[in-house]
Scaffold this motif. Structure first.
Motif, PDB file in Angstrom:
ATOM      1  N   ASP A 118       0.824  -1.219   0.000  1.00 16.92           N
ATOM      2  CA  ASP A 118       0.000   0.000   0.000  1.00 16.92           C
ATOM      3  C   ASP A 118       0.859   1.269   0.000  1.00 16.92           C
ATOM      4  O   ASP A 118       0.482   2.283  -0.593  1.00 16.92           O
ATOM      5  N   GLU A 119       2.003   1.204   0.674  1.00 19.52           N
ATOM      6  CA  GLU A 119       2.904   2.358   0.738  1.00 19.52           C
ATOM      7  C   GLU A 119       3.769   2.494  -0.524  1.00 19.52           C
ATOM      8  O   GLU A 119       4.523   3.452  -0.647  1.00 19.52           O
ATOM      9  N   GLY A 120       3.676   1.508  -1.416  1.00 16.65           N
ATOM     10  CA  GLY A 120       4.446   1.551  -2.656  1.00 16.65           C
ATOM     11  C   GLY A 120       5.913   1.191  -2.490  1.00 16.65           C
ATOM     12  O   GLY A 120       6.730   1.488  -3.367  1.00 16.65           O
ATOM     13  N   LEU A 121       6.255   0.550  -1.360  1.00 18.61           N
ATOM     14  CA  LEU A 121       7.652   0.217  -1.097  1.00 18.61           C
ATOM     15  C   LEU A 121       8.051  -1.146  -1.645  1.00 18.61           C
ATOM     16  O   LEU A 121       9.238  -1.396  -1.889  1.00 18.61           O
ATOM     17  N   ILE A 122       7.068  -2.022  -1.812  1.00 20.03           N
ATOM     18  CA  ILE A 122       7.277  -3.308  -2.463  1.00 20.03           C
ATOM     19  C   ILE A 122       6.113  -3.527  -3.421  1.00 20.03           C
ATOM     20  O   ILE A 122       5.072  -2.871  -3.307  1.00 20.03           O
ATOM     21  N   ALA A 123       6.319  -4.449  -4.354  1.00 19.41           N
ATOM     22  CA  ALA A 123       5.260  -4.762  -5.314  1.00 19.41           C
ATOM     23  C   ALA A 123       5.238  -6.271  -5.530  1.00 19.41           C
ATOM     24  O   ALA A 123       6.274  -6.933  -5.453  1.00 19.41           O
ATOM     25  N   GLU A 124       4.049  -6.770  -5.789  1.00 21.60           N
ATOM     26  CA  GLU A 124       3.916  -8.192  -6.104  1.00 21.60           C
ATOM     27  C   GLU A 124       4.527  -8.452  -7.469  1.00 21.60           C
ATOM     28  O   GLU A 124       4.367  -7.660  -8.394  1.00 21.60           O
ATOM     29  N   GLU A 125       5.225  -9.564  -7.571  1.00 27.73           N
ATOM     30  CA  GLU A 125       5.776  -9.987  -8.852  1.00 27.73           C
ATOM     31  C   GLU A 125       4.869 -11.039  -9.452  1.00 27.73           C
ATOM     32  O   GLU A 125       4.274 -11.841  -8.724  1.00 27.73           O
ATOM     33  N   ALA A 126       4.799 -11.056 -10.757  1.00 28.06           N
ATOM     34  CA  ALA A 126       4.061 -12.122 -11.428  1.00 28.06           C
ATOM     35  C   ALA A 126       4.827 -13.414 -11.196  1.00 28.06           C
ATOM     36  O   ALA A 126       6.046 -13.460 -11.305  1.00 28.06           O
ATOM     37  N   GLY A 127       4.106 -14.435 -10.803  1.00 22.69           N
ATOM     38  CA  GLY A 127       4.776 -15.701 -10.533  1.00 22.69           C
ATOM     39  C   GLY A 127       3.859 -16.866 -10.796  1.00 22.69           C
ATOM     40  O   GLY A 127       2.688 -16.707 -11.138  1.00 22.69           O
ATOM     41  N   GLU A 128       4.423 -18.026 -10.626  1.00 24.16           N
ATOM     42  CA  GLU A 128       3.662 -19.244 -10.824  1.00 24.16           C
ATOM     43  C   GLU A 128       3.127 -19.720  -9.481  1.00 24.16           C
ATOM     44  O   GLU A 128       3.772 -19.585  -8.461  1.00 24.16           O
ATOM     45  N   GLY A 129       1.962 -20.296  -9.489  1.00 21.50           N
ATOM     46  CA  GLY A 129       1.385 -20.850  -8.270  1.00 21.50           C
ATOM     47  C   GLY A 129       0.710 -19.804  -7.414  1.00 21.50           C
ATOM     48  O   GLY A 129       0.634 -18.622  -7.765  1.00 21.50           O
ATOM     49  N   PRO A 130       0.231 -20.236  -6.260  1.00 20.44           N
ATOM     50  CA  PRO A 130      -0.553 -19.350  -5.406  1.00 20.44           C
ATOM     51  C   PRO A 130       0.274 -18.354  -4.587  1.00 20.44           C
ATOM     52  O   PRO A 130      -0.257 -17.361  -4.115  1.00 20.44           O
ATOM     53  N   ARG A 131       1.558 -18.615  -4.421  1.00 22.24           N
ATOM     54  CA  ARG A 131       2.367 -17.723  -3.596  1.00 22.24           C
ATOM     55  C   ARG A 131       2.728 -16.462  -4.363  1.00 22.24           C
ATOM     56  O   ARG A 131       3.138 -16.512  -5.509  1.00 22.24           O
ATOM     57  N   LYS A 132       2.605 -15.327  -3.661  1.00 27.21           N
ATOM     58  CA  LYS A 132       2.937 -14.040  -4.261  1.00 27.21           C
ATOM     59  C   LYS A 132       4.335 -13.644  -3.805  1.00 27.21           C
ATOM     60  O   LYS A 132       4.580 -13.501  -2.613  1.00 27.21           O
ATOM     61  N   ALA A 133       5.219 -13.475  -4.760  1.00 24.82           N
ATOM     62  CA  ALA A 133       6.549 -12.966  -4.430  1.00 24.82           C
ATOM     63  C   ALA A 133       6.495 -11.446  -4.452  1.00 24.82           C
ATOM     64  O   ALA A 133       5.731 -10.848  -5.203  1.00 24.82           O
ATOM     65  N   PHE A 134       7.312 -10.848  -3.613  1.00 22.30           N
ATOM     66  CA  PHE A 134       7.380  -9.400  -3.530  1.00 22.30           C
ATOM     67  C   PHE A 134       8.780  -8.942  -3.883  1.00 22.30           C
ATOM     68  O   PHE A 134       9.764  -9.593  -3.535  1.00 22.30           O
ATOM     69  N   ALA A 135       8.857  -7.826  -4.574  1.00 27.76           N
ATOM     70  CA  ALA A 135      10.139  -7.212  -4.929  1.00 27.76           C
ATOM     71  C   ALA A 135      10.124  -5.771  -4.447  1.00 27.76           C
ATOM     72  O   ALA A 135       9.065  -5.139  -4.371  1.00 27.76           O
ATOM     73  N   VAL A 136      11.288  -5.263  -4.122  1.00 29.76           N
ATOM     74  CA  VAL A 136      11.380  -3.883  -3.652  1.00 29.76           C
ATOM     75  C   VAL A 136      11.205  -2.929  -4.842  1.00 29.76           C
ATOM     76  O   VAL A 136      11.590  -3.243  -5.967  1.00 29.76           O
ATOM     77  N   THR A 137      10.612  -1.805  -4.585  1.00 28.01           N
ATOM     78  CA  THR A 137      10.457  -0.760  -5.596  1.00 28.01           C
ATOM     79  C   THR A 137      11.564   0.282  -5.386  1.00 28.01           C
ATOM     80  O   THR A 137      12.296   0.240  -4.388  1.00 28.01           O
ATOM     81  N   ASP A 138      11.650   1.226  -6.310  1.00 24.04           N
ATOM     82  CA  ASP A 138      12.617   2.319  -6.139  1.00 24.04           C
ATOM     83  C   ASP A 138      12.317   3.097  -4.862  1.00 24.04           C
ATOM     84  O   ASP A 138      13.236   3.502  -4.146  1.00 24.04           O
ATOM     85  N   SER A 139      11.023   3.286  -4.565  1.00 25.42           N
ATOM     86  CA  SER A 139      10.645   3.979  -3.324  1.00 25.42           C
ATOM     87  C   SER A 139      11.094   3.190  -2.102  1.00 25.42           C
ATOM     88  O   SER A 139      11.516   3.759  -1.091  1.00 25.42           O
ATOM     89  N   GLY A 140      11.004   1.864  -2.202  1.00 26.03           N
ATOM     90  CA  GLY A 140      11.445   1.008  -1.100  1.00 26.03           C
ATOM     91  C   GLY A 140      12.939   1.121  -0.868  1.00 26.03           C
ATOM     92  O   GLY A 140      13.401   1.200   0.279  1.00 26.03           O
ATOM     93  N   ARG A 141      13.704   1.139  -1.958  1.00 25.36           N
ATOM     94  CA  ARG A 141      15.161   1.311  -1.822  1.00 25.36           C
ATOM     95  C   ARG A 141      15.485   2.669  -1.193  1.00 25.36           C
ATOM     96  O   ARG A 141      16.364   2.777  -0.340  1.00 25.36           O
ATOM     97  N   ALA A 142      14.756   3.686  -1.602  1.00 28.14           N
ATOM     98  CA  ALA A 142      14.970   5.021  -1.036  1.00 28.14           C
ATOM     99  C   ALA A 142      14.637   5.036   0.458  1.00 28.14           C
ATOM    100  O   ALA A 142      15.315   5.709   1.243  1.00 28.14           O
ATOM    101  N   GLU A 143      13.607   4.290   0.838  1.00 27.71           N
ATOM    102  CA  GLU A 143      13.203   4.210   2.249  1.00 27.71           C
ATOM    103  C   GLU A 143      14.318   3.606   3.111  1.00 27.71           C
ATOM    104  O   GLU A 143      14.461   3.952   4.289  1.00 27.71           O
ATOM    105  N   LEU A 144      15.093   2.712   2.536  1.00 26.83           N
ATOM    106  CA  LEU A 144      16.157   2.030   3.287  1.00 26.83           C
ATOM    107  C   LEU A 144      17.418   2.887   3.460  1.00 26.83           C
ATOM    108  O   LEU A 144      18.224   2.605   4.351  1.00 26.83           O
ATOM    109  N   VAL A 145      17.555   3.916   2.641  1.00 26.29           N
ATOM    110  CA  VAL A 145      18.752   4.756   2.707  1.00 26.29           C
ATOM    111  C   VAL A 145      18.855   5.386   4.100  1.00 26.29           C
ATOM    112  O   VAL A 145      17.893   5.951   4.616  1.00 26.29           O
ATOM    113  N   GLY A 146      20.026   5.248   4.690  1.00 26.27           N
ATOM    114  CA  GLY A 146      20.280   5.849   5.998  1.00 26.27           C
ATOM    115  C   GLY A 146      19.751   5.040   7.168  1.00 26.27           C
ATOM    116  O   GLY A 146      19.810   5.500   8.307  1.00 26.27           O
ATOM    117  N   LYS A 147      19.235   3.858   6.907  1.00 23.96           N
ATOM    118  CA  LYS A 147      18.662   3.057   7.995  1.00 23.96           C
ATOM    119  C   LYS A 147      19.510   1.825   8.324  1.00 23.96           C
ATOM    120  O   LYS A 147      19.046   0.896   8.974  1.00 23.96           O
TER     121      LYS A 147
END
Length: 150
Positions: free
Chosen positions: A53-82
């Motif tokens: 919802d915060e736009g920090l990660i996004a679901e990746e298209a994948g096979e099967g019922p499990r949803k994989a998540f990948a970091v977004t550019d906003s997510g990488r920016a959120e990690l800076v300095g932490k």
């Protein structure tokens, strides 16, 4: 286990390392704590939804019922300095595992298993009369005293 926002930050960090689905994240945290702790799905999945919802990660298209998540550019920016905050959480998880390792001794665990089996087998074979129960208790009490003196 986690202070305010720490699980959110840890999950974001782990997804930034590589795309993962919820179960992978639970397992990864468990491995960081050497099996001593793993968050429940009831806290991980809502936190993942929040990160989406915060736009920090996004679901990746994948096979099967499990949803994989990948970091977004906003997510990488959120990690800076932490880094210090992330390192503190990782250190706390590692300390849990190290504490267990210090308290866990394979030879002692094996010996306690042998003791349990011997008492159980004695009960199943013949049961306990009062005299036998007192004799076993005396042996165990003596062993406890000797261990305390080590």
């Amino acid at each position: 286990m986690f202070g305010s926002g720490e699980l959110r930050l840890l999950l974001l960090h782990l997804v930034a390392e590589q795309p993962r689905h919820g179960y992978d994240l639970i397992r990864a945290i468990g491995e960081l704590a050497s099996g001593e702790y793993a968050p429940s799905p009831g806290v991980v999945y809502p936190t993942l939804s929040l990160l989406v919802d915060e736009g920090l990660i996004a679901e990746e298209a994948g096979e099967g019922p499990r949803k994989a998540f990948a970091v977004t550019d906003s997510g990488r920016a959120e990690l800076v300095g932490k880094d210090a905050e992330i390192d503190a959480v990782l250190a706390r998880l590692k300390a849990l595992g190290e504490q267990r390792d210090r308290a866990d001794s394979p030879p002692v665990r094996r010996a306690m298993g042998n003791l349990h089996a011997a008492v159980r087998n004695r009960v199943m074979a013949e049961g306990f009369d009062t005299e036998t129960a007192h004799a076993i208790a005396d042996i165990l009490d003596e062993a406890a005293r000797r261990i305390e003196r080590l």
